[in-house]
Design a protein around this motif. Structure first.
Motif, PDB file in Angstrom:
ATOM      1  N   UNK A  52      34.493  15.170  55.152  1.00  0.00           N
ATOM      2  CA  UNK A  52      34.705  14.718  54.158  1.00  0.00           C
ATOM      3  C   UNK A  52      35.927  15.025  53.210  1.00  0.00           C
ATOM      4  N   UNK A  53      36.259  16.432  53.306  1.00  0.00           N
ATOM      5  CA  UNK A  53      37.174  17.067  52.639  1.00  0.00           C
ATOM      6  C   UNK A  53      38.495  16.153  52.918  1.00  0.00           C
ATOM      7  N   UNK A  54      38.624  15.690  54.052  1.00  0.00           N
ATOM      8  CA  UNK A  54      40.017  14.742  54.518  1.00  0.00           C
ATOM      9  C   UNK A  54      39.775  13.583  53.989  1.00  0.00           C
ATOM     10  N   UNK A  55      38.570  13.103  53.741  1.00  0.00           N
ATOM     11  CA  UNK A  55      38.596  11.642  53.380  1.00  0.00           C
ATOM     12  C   UNK A  55      38.660  11.415  51.693  1.00  0.00           C
ATOM     13  N   UNK A  56      38.437  12.836  50.926  1.00  0.00           N
ATOM     14  CA  UNK A  56      38.688  12.708  49.464  1.00  0.00           C
ATOM     15  C   UNK A  56      40.172  12.520  49.061  1.00  0.00           C
ATOM     16  N   UNK A  57      40.449  11.670  48.473  1.00  0.00           N
ATOM     17  CA  UNK A  57      41.843  11.517  47.998  1.00  0.00           C
ATOM     18  C   UNK A  57      41.862  11.217  46.444  1.00  0.00           C
ATOM     19  N   UNK A  58      42.853  11.665  45.782  1.00  0.00           N
ATOM     20  CA  UNK A  58      43.029  11.490  44.314  1.00  0.00           C
ATOM     21  C   UNK A  58      43.284  10.037  44.116  1.00  0.00           C
ATOM     22  N   UNK A  59      42.905   9.537  43.090  1.00  0.00           N
ATOM     23  CA  UNK A  59      43.146   8.294  42.699  1.00  0.00           C
ATOM     24  C   UNK A  59      44.182   8.190  41.791  1.00  0.00           C
ATOM     25  N   UNK A  60      45.363   7.315  41.936  1.00  0.00           N
ATOM     26  CA  UNK A  60      46.476   7.379  41.154  1.00  0.00           C
ATOM     27  C   UNK A  60      46.749   5.928  40.615  1.00  0.00           C
ATOM     28  N   UNK A  61      46.659   5.752  39.365  1.00  0.00           N
ATOM     29  CA  UNK A  61      47.104   4.239  38.671  1.00  0.00           C
ATOM     30  C   UNK A  61      48.619   4.281  38.624  1.00  0.00           C
ATOM     31  N   UNK A  62      49.378   3.393  39.348  1.00  0.00           N
ATOM     32  CA  UNK A  62      50.672   3.256  39.145  1.00  0.00           C
ATOM     33  C   UNK A  62      50.951   1.771  38.391  1.00  0.00           C
ATOM     34  N   UNK A  63      51.622   2.018  37.209  1.00  0.00           N
ATOM     35  CA  UNK A  63      51.947   0.954  36.486  1.00  0.00           C
ATOM     36  C   UNK A  63      53.558   0.511  36.223  1.00  0.00           C
ATOM     37  N   UNK A  74      53.437   2.792  46.084  1.00  0.00           N
ATOM     38  CA  UNK A  74      52.503   2.462  46.681  1.00  0.00           C
ATOM     39  C   UNK A  74      52.637   3.225  48.084  1.00  0.00           C
ATOM     40  N   UNK A  75      54.046   3.236  48.790  1.00  0.00           N
ATOM     41  CA  UNK A  75      54.166   3.947  49.920  1.00  0.00           C
ATOM     42  C   UNK A  75      54.295   5.374  49.809  1.00  0.00           C
ATOM     43  N   UNK A  76      54.665   5.847  48.850  1.00  0.00           N
ATOM     44  CA  UNK A  76      54.799   7.345  48.604  1.00  0.00           C
ATOM     45  C   UNK A  76      53.365   7.699  48.468  1.00  0.00           C
ATOM     46  N   UNK A  77      52.471   7.156  47.520  1.00  0.00           N
ATOM     47  CA  UNK A  77      51.026   7.656  47.384  1.00  0.00           C
ATOM     48  C   UNK A  77      50.359   7.547  48.762  1.00  0.00           C
ATOM     49  N   UNK A  78      50.603   6.579  49.635  1.00  0.00           N
ATOM     50  CA  UNK A  78      50.002   6.535  50.772  1.00  0.00           C
ATOM     51  C   UNK A  78      50.369   7.713  51.845  1.00  0.00           C
ATOM     52  N   UNK A  79      51.623   8.039  51.551  1.00  0.00           N
ATOM     53  CA  UNK A  79      52.217   9.078  52.512  1.00  0.00           C
ATOM     54  C   UNK A  79      51.773  10.502  52.113  1.00  0.00           C
ATOM     55  N   UNK A  80      51.588  10.825  50.868  1.00  0.00           N
ATOM     56  CA  UNK A  80      50.990  11.969  50.315  1.00  0.00           C
ATOM     57  C   UNK A  80      49.351  11.820  50.162  1.00  0.00           C
ATOM     58  N   UNK A  82      47.125   9.801  48.895  1.00  0.00           N
ATOM     59  CA  UNK A  82      46.470   9.524  47.438  1.00  0.00           C
ATOM     60  C   UNK A  82      46.024   8.075  47.474  1.00  0.00           C
ATOM     61  N   UNK A  83      44.992   7.850  47.034  1.00  0.00           N
ATOM     62  CA  UNK A  83      44.370   6.429  46.748  1.00  0.00           C
ATOM     63  C   UNK A  83      45.333   5.716  45.652  1.00  0.00           C
ATOM     64  N   UNK A  84      45.431   4.510  45.477  1.00  0.00           N
ATOM     65  CA  UNK A  84      45.963   3.912  44.332  1.00  0.00           C
ATOM     66  C   UNK A  84      45.706   2.660  44.013  1.00  0.00           C
TER      67      UNK A  84
END
Length: 176
Positions: A52-63, A74-80, A82-84
């Motif tokens: 579950x720790x691996x499934x937790x991802x911070x949520x980032x709003x990109x505007x 979006x690509x960078x957030x996926x690589x690091x 993060x949900x977005x």
């Protein structure tokens, strides 16, 4: 409005000889996004198992009103890991921040409807969103612009064009 505009999610598969296959989904339903976000929140509160720790991802709003910039973010957030979620204008960004309570907002300061300063002002005046860190992302590179964004309530400032390593470091620092 049953569908929520979201940045394309692209999954890349790399083969041993360097070939790259990509699959892209460009729309996600509002209901599905809410379900995914609630599942993430439920995982965070239910247990501390390693899976579950691996499934937790911070949520980032990109505007950003530029689709290419949103795709890059979006690509960078996926690589690091993060949900977005994304917005292409200031009013939508304010609503999404209120509804989804992201861990971080990456905010273009020149948007078509509200400028970035107005978006920051509205978010900082709302008790539900006032603590969300905001990173100003802009091509305005003058020192006075940077200081204006920081005084308005942005935690950090990133200049376009992005230097990916700096952008990643800023995101990690703000989420840290």
């Amino acid at each position: 409005m049953d569908r929520l505009r979201a940045s394309p999610l692209q999954v890349l598969f790399y083969a041993p000889l360097g070939e790259c296959l990509a699959a892209t989904a460009t729309k996600i339903s509002h209901t599905l996004l809410r379900l995914l976000l609630s599942m993430n929140m439920n995982l965070q509160s239910s247990s501390n198992s390693p899976q579950q720790d691996q499934l937790r991802q911070p949520l980032v709003l990109a505007v950003d009103d530029n689709e290419d910039n949103l795709q890059l973010l979006a690509q960078l957030l996926i690589l690091i890991e993060c949900s977005h979620i994304t917005a292409t204008d200031g009013q939508t960004a304010v609503i999404m921040a209120q509804n989804y309570q992201p861990n971080l907002i990456l905010l273009d300061m020149m948007l078509p409807d509200l400028d970035g300063i107005e978006v920051v002002s509205r978010l900082k005046q709302n008790p539900e969103t006032m603590e969300i860190p905001i990173v100003a992302v802009t091509a305005m590179a003058r020192e006075e612009d940077q200081q204006r964004f920081l005084r308005a309530g942005c935690k950090e400032y990133i200049k376009k064009p992005y230097i990916i390593e700096e952008l990643e470091a800023t995101i990690r620092r703000c989420l840290g």
